[in-house]
Design a protein around this motif. Structure first.
Motif, PDB file in Angstrom:
ATOM      1  N   GLU A 245      -3.557  14.295  -8.171  1.00 29.58           N
ATOM      2  CA  GLU A 245      -3.418  13.031  -8.878  1.00 29.58           C
ATOM      3  C   GLU A 245      -2.151  13.091  -9.716  1.00 29.58           C
ATOM      4  O   GLU A 245      -2.076  13.800 -10.725  1.00 29.58           O
ATOM      5  N   LEU A 246      -1.139  12.355  -9.284  1.00 32.39           N
ATOM      6  CA  LEU A 246       0.144  12.346  -9.983  1.00 32.39           C
ATOM      7  C   LEU A 246       0.190  11.230 -11.017  1.00 32.39           C
ATOM      8  O   LEU A 246      -0.592  10.279 -10.971  1.00 32.39           O
ATOM      9  N   GLY A 247       1.168  11.349 -11.929  1.00 34.55           N
ATOM     10  CA  GLY A 247       1.364  10.326 -12.950  1.00 34.55           C
ATOM     11  C   GLY A 247       1.825   9.018 -12.346  1.00 34.55           C
ATOM     12  O   GLY A 247       2.155   8.930 -11.157  1.00 34.55           O
TER      13      GLY A 247
ATOM     14  N   TRP B 256      -2.916   4.711  -7.143  1.00 39.02           N
ATOM     15  CA  TRP B 256      -1.779   3.795  -7.187  1.00 39.02           C
ATOM     16  C   TRP B 256      -2.083   2.484  -6.471  1.00 39.02           C
ATOM     17  O   TRP B 256      -1.616   1.431  -6.899  1.00 39.02           O
ATOM     18  N   ASP B 257      -2.838   2.533  -5.378  1.00 38.78           N
ATOM     19  CA  ASP B 257      -3.214   1.299  -4.686  1.00 38.78           C
ATOM     20  C   ASP B 257      -4.048   0.384  -5.582  1.00 38.78           C
ATOM     21  O   ASP B 257      -3.951  -0.849  -5.493  1.00 38.78           O
ATOM     22  N   SER B 258      -4.879   0.968  -6.417  1.00 38.49           N
ATOM     23  CA  SER B 258      -5.774   0.174  -7.259  1.00 38.49           C
ATOM     24  C   SER B 258      -5.074  -0.409  -8.477  1.00 38.49           C
ATOM     25  O   SER B 258      -5.611  -1.300  -9.148  1.00 38.49           O
ATOM     26  N   ASN B 259      -3.870   0.052  -8.768  1.00 41.36           N
ATOM     27  CA  ASN B 259      -3.119  -0.434  -9.928  1.00 41.36           C
ATOM     28  C   ASN B 259      -2.291  -1.647  -9.501  1.00 41.36           C
ATOM     29  O   ASN B 259      -1.114  -1.543  -9.155  1.00 41.36           O
ATOM     30  N   LYS B 260      -2.921  -2.814  -9.514  1.00 43.91           N
ATOM     31  CA  LYS B 260      -2.276  -4.025  -9.022  1.00 43.91           C
ATOM     32  C   LYS B 260      -1.095  -4.450  -9.890  1.00 43.91           C
ATOM     33  O   LYS B 260      -0.093  -4.983  -9.382  1.00 43.91           O
TER      34      LYS B 260
ATOM     35  N   LYS C 171       0.841  -1.192   0.000  1.00 44.10           N
ATOM     36  CA  LYS C 171       0.000   0.000   0.000  1.00 44.10           C
ATOM     37  C   LYS C 171       0.878   1.244   0.000  1.00 44.10           C
ATOM     38  O   LYS C 171       2.028   1.220   0.471  1.00 44.10           O
ATOM     39  N   TRP C 172       0.323   2.324  -0.522  1.00 45.00           N
ATOM     40  CA  TRP C 172       1.007   3.612  -0.486  1.00 45.00           C
ATOM     41  C   TRP C 172       0.569   4.372   0.760  1.00 45.00           C
ATOM     42  O   TRP C 172      -0.612   4.376   1.124  1.00 45.00           O
ATOM     43  N   ILE C 173       1.523   4.991   1.432  1.00 43.01           N
ATOM     44  CA  ILE C 173       1.270   5.713   2.680  1.00 43.01           C
ATOM     45  C   ILE C 173       1.331   7.213   2.388  1.00 43.01           C
ATOM     46  O   ILE C 173       2.345   7.708   1.875  1.00 43.01           O
TER      47      ILE C 173
END
Length: 352
Positions: A343-345, A150-154, A135-137
């Motif tokens: 929302e970053l790239g 980013w969390d959803s991009n498995k 996960k991203w913190i």
């Protein structure tokens, strides 16, 4: 003198996108193995180049062409993200810095590996990867929408975990093996006492040491002095070695007690301490001449100016290697106190 061979090795890449920094590239990528720079790219040269001879021996021209293409792609993404951050924070000018630190570490004694991937903006932590939880913190609320994306991009998460725990350590082992004679060296410093005026603190300055695992302090009668002592930051030298300093406030020290004070330098793996006794006759200063009749102040001024310049350059890379994250930068413009979510790239792993 017993030398200590480091067992914890690191491979780190620093990406820096910036705006309005005079005489500094807008985008820079530098790679380090155990604090030794191995690669450099910036938007002025637009070419990735090796910084160690042994890097040339284990790579080919195609490798550096790929590194250059990847860095140019990263440049576009980082500059776009920097603009996104500035707009979100309603910032219209001034110095701003967007950074990423990515890499891995390997214990060549236990075989344990770990990785890290973290981002910062203007010296503040923004978002970082937790490999254990995958996960991203977030460090602030503005990064929350980026975290969700980013969390959803498995697929991206799987790729990053493979890079940080397998691919990156494989390259790190390759680099350590190729550069072992350089990475495992131990260089002792030269140490000098400096002073601007008779009432200024005395600076104990050590330069030219390697590795960076060193401490320096003032001691009185074999006991460490805490009061009136100011520790400077460790800074890199152009040749890959390091320098550091520690000041002692002498205003409350009686002249007859000076000989009771020592500046002590300790380098990891070296059993013997290097010490310099507090003594007026060995201090380079702005107010007295050396024995040769040359004004030592010119030397002191040059050394202190060099310290400031190196601090400006190395301080621009705002991540403290011995702390949890970034440190605040000095920025100057008008910004909103309530920024919108950002929302970053996407995140990419890299080769090597």
């Amino acid at each position: 003198m017993t030398l200590f061979l480091t067992v914890l090795h690191t491979l780190r890449y620093f990406y820096t996108a910036s705006s309005d920094v005079p005489n500094f590239p807008e985008f820079v990528v530098v790679g380090y193995v155990d604090d030794v720079q191995i690669i450099h790219y910036d938007n002025n040269s637009r070419t990735a180049v090796p910084k160690q001879d042994w890097m040339k021996n284990i790579t080919d021209q195609q490798f550096w062409e790929r590194q250059t293409r990847r860095a140019m792609d990263d440049q576009q993404m980082f500059m776009n993200n920097l603009e996104t951050l500035k707009q979100s924070f309603n910032q219209t000018g001034g110095v701003h810095v967007y950074q990423r630190i990515s890499g891995c570490q390997w214990d060549d004694e236990t075989g344990d590996v770990d990785g890290y991937n973290q981002y910062g903006y203007d010296g503040e932590d923004f978002i970082s990867l937790n490999l254990t939880s995958e996960k991203w913190i977030t460090a602030n609320q503005q990064a929350f929408i980026t975290k969700l994306k980013w969390d959803s991009n498995k697929a991206m998460m799987s790729q990053l975990k493979h890079y940080h725990t397998q691919y990156c350590p494989e390259w790190l082992k390759k680099y350590v093996n190729a550069g072992r004679s350089s990475l495992m060296r131990t260089d002792l410093p030269s140490i000098q006492l400096l002073q601007r005026t008779p009432s200024s603190p005395v600076t104990c300055h050590a330069t030219g040491f390697y590795p960076r695992d060193a401490v320096m302090f003032w001691r009185k009668d074999q006991e460490k002095v805490l009061e009136g002592v100011d520790h400077g930051e460790m800074l890199p030298n152009h040749d890959g070695s390091f320098q550091m300093s520690v000041d002692l406030n002498i205003s409350l020290i009686r002249a007859e007690d000076w000989s009771r004070y020592d500046c002590v330098f300790q380098l990891k793996g070296v059993e013997e301490d290097l010490t310099v006794t507090l003594d007026k006759s060995v201090i380079l200063s702005n107010w007295r001449k050396s024995d040769g009749g040359v004004v030592a102040g010119a030397v002191v001024g040059g050394l202190l100016l060099l310290l400031l310049l190196l601090g400006a350059v190395s301080g621009f890379f705002l991540w403290r290697k011995r702390s949890a994250g970034f440190k605040r930068a000095n920025t100057s413009d008008t910004s909103s106190s309530s920024a919108s979510e950002i929302e970053l790239g996407p995140v990419r792993s890299r080769e090597g």
